[in-house]
Design a protein around this motif. Structure first.
Motif, PDB file in Angstrom:
ATOM      1  N   LEU A  10       0.869  -1.064   0.014  1.00  0.00           N
ATOM      2  CA  LEU A  10      -0.037  -0.013  -0.125  1.00  0.00           C
ATOM      3  C   LEU A  10       1.053   1.092   0.032  1.00  0.00           C
ATOM      4  O   LEU A  10       2.034   1.143   0.410  1.00  0.00           O
ATOM      5  CB  LEU A  10      -0.803   0.151   1.291  1.00  0.00           C
ATOM      6  N   GLU A  11       0.280   2.429  -0.357  1.00  0.00           N
ATOM      7  CA  GLU A  11       0.823   3.535  -0.189  1.00  0.00           C
ATOM      8  C   GLU A  11       0.850   4.244   1.387  1.00  0.00           C
ATOM      9  O   GLU A  11      -0.015   3.827   2.295  1.00  0.00           O
ATOM     10  CB  GLU A  11       0.272   4.697  -1.110  1.00  0.00           C
ATOM     11  N   ASP A 260      -3.027  -0.345  -5.681  1.00  0.00           N
ATOM     12  CA  ASP A 260      -3.158   1.089  -6.076  1.00  0.00           C
ATOM     13  C   ASP A 260      -1.878   1.404  -6.738  1.00  0.00           C
ATOM     14  O   ASP A 260      -1.478   2.654  -6.922  1.00  0.00           O
ATOM     15  CB  ASP A 260      -3.174   2.090  -4.763  1.00  0.00           C
ATOM     16  N   GLN A 261      -0.922   0.520  -7.414  1.00  0.00           N
ATOM     17  CA  GLN A 261       0.205   1.112  -8.229  1.00  0.00           C
ATOM     18  C   GLN A 261      -0.425   1.871  -9.548  1.00  0.00           C
ATOM     19  O   GLN A 261       0.141   2.660 -10.210  1.00  0.00           O
ATOM     20  CB  GLN A 261       1.305   0.071  -8.425  1.00  0.00           C
ATOM     21  N   GLY A 262      -1.637   1.586  -9.822  1.00  0.00           N
ATOM     22  CA  GLY A 262      -2.379   2.197 -10.836  1.00  0.00           C
ATOM     23  C   GLY A 262      -3.368   3.103 -10.523  1.00  0.00           C
ATOM     24  O   GLY A 262      -4.084   2.790  -9.808  1.00  0.00           O
ATOM     25  N   ARG A 286      14.092  13.352 -10.369  1.00  0.00           N
ATOM     26  CA  ARG A 286      13.801  11.973 -10.093  1.00  0.00           C
ATOM     27  C   ARG A 286      12.578  11.571 -10.763  1.00  0.00           C
ATOM     28  O   ARG A 286      11.705  12.374 -11.185  1.00  0.00           O
ATOM     29  CB  ARG A 286      13.605  11.664  -8.437  1.00  0.00           C
ATOM     30  N   ARG A 287      12.472  10.012 -10.997  1.00  0.00           N
ATOM     31  CA  ARG A 287      11.438   9.469 -11.918  1.00  0.00           C
ATOM     32  C   ARG A 287      10.140   9.217 -10.595  1.00  0.00           C
ATOM     33  O   ARG A 287      10.415   9.050  -9.495  1.00  0.00           O
ATOM     34  CB  ARG A 287      11.948   8.048 -12.333  1.00  0.00           C
ATOM     35  N   LEU A 288       8.974   9.301 -11.326  1.00  0.00           N
ATOM     36  CA  LEU A 288       7.805   9.050 -10.573  1.00  0.00           C
ATOM     37  C   LEU A 288       7.044   8.140 -11.513  1.00  0.00           C
ATOM     38  O   LEU A 288       7.154   8.142 -12.677  1.00  0.00           O
ATOM     39  CB  LEU A 288       7.143  10.296 -10.314  1.00  0.00           C
ATOM     40  N   HIS A 289       6.079   7.585 -10.908  1.00  0.00           N
ATOM     41  CA  HIS A 289       5.147   6.496 -11.759  1.00  0.00           C
ATOM     42  C   HIS A 289       3.704   6.196 -10.898  1.00  0.00           C
ATOM     43  O   HIS A 289       3.964   6.344  -9.806  1.00  0.00           O
ATOM     44  CB  HIS A 289       6.060   4.992 -11.928  1.00  0.00           C
ATOM     45  N   GLY A 290       2.876   5.796 -11.829  1.00  0.00           N
ATOM     46  CA  GLY A 290       1.517   5.331 -11.265  1.00  0.00           C
ATOM     47  C   GLY A 290       0.244   5.992 -11.627  1.00  0.00           C
ATOM     48  O   GLY A 290      -0.788   5.403 -11.279  1.00  0.00           O
ATOM     49  N   ASN A 294      -6.938  12.008 -10.845  1.00  0.00           N
ATOM     50  CA  ASN A 294      -7.392  13.049 -11.677  1.00  0.00           C
ATOM     51  C   ASN A 294      -6.798  12.930 -13.026  1.00  0.00           C
ATOM     52  O   ASN A 294      -7.271  13.833 -13.882  1.00  0.00           O
ATOM     53  CB  ASN A 294      -6.776  14.352 -11.139  1.00  0.00           C
ATOM     54  N   ALA A 295      -6.233  11.700 -13.459  1.00  0.00           N
ATOM     55  CA  ALA A 295      -5.807  11.597 -14.893  1.00  0.00           C
ATOM     56  C   ALA A 295      -6.401  10.602 -15.691  1.00  0.00           C
ATOM     57  O   ALA A 295      -7.039   9.799 -14.994  1.00  0.00           O
ATOM     58  CB  ALA A 295      -4.356  11.622 -14.968  1.00  0.00           C
ATOM     59  N   PRO A 296      -6.241  10.376 -16.801  1.00  0.00           N
ATOM     60  CA  PRO A 296      -6.905   9.349 -17.698  1.00  0.00           C
ATOM     61  C   PRO A 296      -5.956   8.015 -17.589  1.00  0.00           C
ATOM     62  O   PRO A 296      -4.771   8.030 -16.992  1.00  0.00           O
ATOM     63  CB  PRO A 296      -6.837   9.884 -19.091  1.00  0.00           C
ATOM     64  N   ALA A 297      -6.464   6.937 -18.401  1.00  0.00           N
ATOM     65  CA  ALA A 297      -5.837   6.052 -18.328  1.00  0.00           C
ATOM     66  C   ALA A 297      -4.539   5.645 -18.770  1.00  0.00           C
ATOM     67  O   ALA A 297      -3.720   5.105 -18.328  1.00  0.00           O
ATOM     68  CB  ALA A 297      -6.888   4.778 -19.120  1.00  0.00           C
ATOM     69  N   PHE A 298      -4.126   6.627 -19.666  1.00  0.00           N
ATOM     70  CA  PHE A 298      -2.763   6.373 -20.223  1.00  0.00           C
ATOM     71  C   PHE A 298      -1.439   6.517 -19.085  1.00  0.00           C
ATOM     72  O   PHE A 298      -0.393   6.151 -19.204  1.00  0.00           O
ATOM     73  CB  PHE A 298      -2.547   7.209 -21.393  1.00  0.00           C
ATOM     74  N   GLN A 299      -2.016   7.160 -18.096  1.00  0.00           N
ATOM     75  CA  GLN A 299      -0.879   7.531 -17.114  1.00  0.00           C
ATOM     76  C   GLN A 299      -0.655   6.316 -16.306  1.00  0.00           C
ATOM     77  O   GLN A 299       0.274   6.354 -15.274  1.00  0.00           O
ATOM     78  CB  GLN A 299      -1.468   8.856 -16.242  1.00  0.00           C
ATOM     79  N   MET A 300      -1.594   5.200 -16.349  1.00  0.00           N
ATOM     80  CA  MET A 300      -1.086   4.066 -15.685  1.00  0.00           C
ATOM     81  C   MET A 300      -0.250   3.003 -16.877  1.00  0.00           C
ATOM     82  O   MET A 300      -0.010   1.885 -16.247  1.00  0.00           O
ATOM     83  CB  MET A 300      -2.539   3.413 -15.223  1.00  0.00           C
TER      84      MET A 300
END
Length: 337
Positions: A10-11, A260-262, A286-290, A294-300
């Motif tokens: 979990l986060e 919740d990584q997506g 630094r890199r981020l991911h996930g 508030n954002a659409p599907a492509f950010q996953m």
């Protein structure tokens, strides 16, 4: 990845972050910049997670804004805040370590007494480009570690053993056609109400409302209009739609059992990268991911790798979806600090 590591299921939650704040900043002086006024529900009703009381007793200046926030992801992290949290864990005392299983996944639960020592530990914050300084302990996942936990299927599913989403294999090249279902949140608690509709993630699906909620202790108008930037209600409603839901509420696991990584909050890694221009910079990126709620599907997607300066103060004030997930390297032994 050729080394063994663990990654948080979990986060990091608001409740856990508040415990860290009161440990690292017991007098409430905020000398390390671990708190901003926009994190207060009085300044930002919809996203304010944490109250600050200057007159409170030592070690009690910070508190969860409303009980419903305690199990939501902390959303105002930058890398330096995240690294200080990790150092507090690293320098703390490991009280217990318990193994358990759930279906085909194995889990380890750590109980840690946090330390007030935040500037050195796994990361030496006197060095702007700090990397891991020990082979055993708590860490922020690297980009490779994060991606493997989210997308790599050891059983060979997906496309060449990789999923398109951290929730389901999907189909590469089909846009959002095989994206997970979007979470629906209880309007006053932020709990996921449609967990039976699998696979599921907290993101803003095209043509549907973003997952959102407003603490029941507040008037809905406050959440829809009051903001620290002076935005008019229409502009505010367009820019700030998605809310952070209860951690793990979507109940959809990655190939390695994480949740919740997506969607929900985007998460920091400790991987240093070049700035977007590709040229040298005085700032460390630094890199981020996930993806975020508030954002659409492509950010996953696996390809949606973000980058930000590790000390982006502007984002501290304006972006309430920046989260933390903890990792572990080596074999931790209870009783040691």
């Amino acid at each position: 990845m050729r080394h063994r590591y663990e990654i948080g299921q979990l986060e990091v939650t608001v409740g856990q972050w508040v415990a860290f704040l009161n440990t690292a900043d017991p007098d409430g002086g905020n000398r390390l910049g671990l708190y901003d006024g926009t994190e207060s529900p009085s300044e930002w009703p919809k996203y304010g997670q944490i109250n600050f009381s200057p007159s409170a007793a030592s070690g009690s200046h910070y508190s969860v804004a409303f009980p419903e926030w305690a199990d939501k992801p902390y959303g105002f992290a930058n890398f330096l805040r995240a690294a200080r949290f990790v150092n507090s864990l690293y320098n703390g005392r490991l009280i217990s370590k318990r193994s358990s299983g759930n279906g085909r996944f194995d889990y380890v639960t750590y109980q840690v007494r946090l330390s007030a020592r935040t500037e050195r530990g796994m990361y030496d914050l006197a060095r702007p480009k700090t990397t891991r300084t020990h082979r055993t302990g708590f860490v922020l996942p690297s980009q490779d570690e994060w991606i493997k936990a989210a997308y790599y299927d050891p059983r060979g599913g997906g496309t060449y053993s990789y999923w398109k989403y951290p929730t389901n294999p999907g189909v590469f090249g089909d846009g959002a056609a095989t994206a997970p279902n979007p979470s629906v949140l209880n309007p006053t608690t932020g709990d996921v109400t449609n967990a039976a509709t699998q696979p599921l993630a907290s993101y803003h699906a095209d043509g549907k409302p973003a997952p959102t909620w407003c603490p029941g202790q507040l008037q809905p108008d406050a959440c829809s209009t009051v903001n620290p930037f002076g935005l008019d209600p229409n502009t505010y409603a367009q820019v700030y739609q998605g809310s952070l839901g209860t951690v793990g509420g979507a109940r959809t696991t990655s190939p390695w059992g994480t949740l919740d990584q997506g969607g929900n909050a985007v998460e920091w890694t400790d991987t240093i990268t070049a700035p977007p221009s590709g040229r040298g910079s005085l700032r460390v990126w630094r890199r981020l991911h996930g993806g975020i709620s508030n954002a659409p599907a492509f950010q996953m997607w696996p390809s949606a790798v973000g980058l930000q300066p590790q000390d982006n103060v502007f984002y501290n004030h304006t972006y309430p979806w920046l989260g933390i997930r903890i990792g572990v390297i080596g074999d931790l032994t209870p009783g040691k600090s």
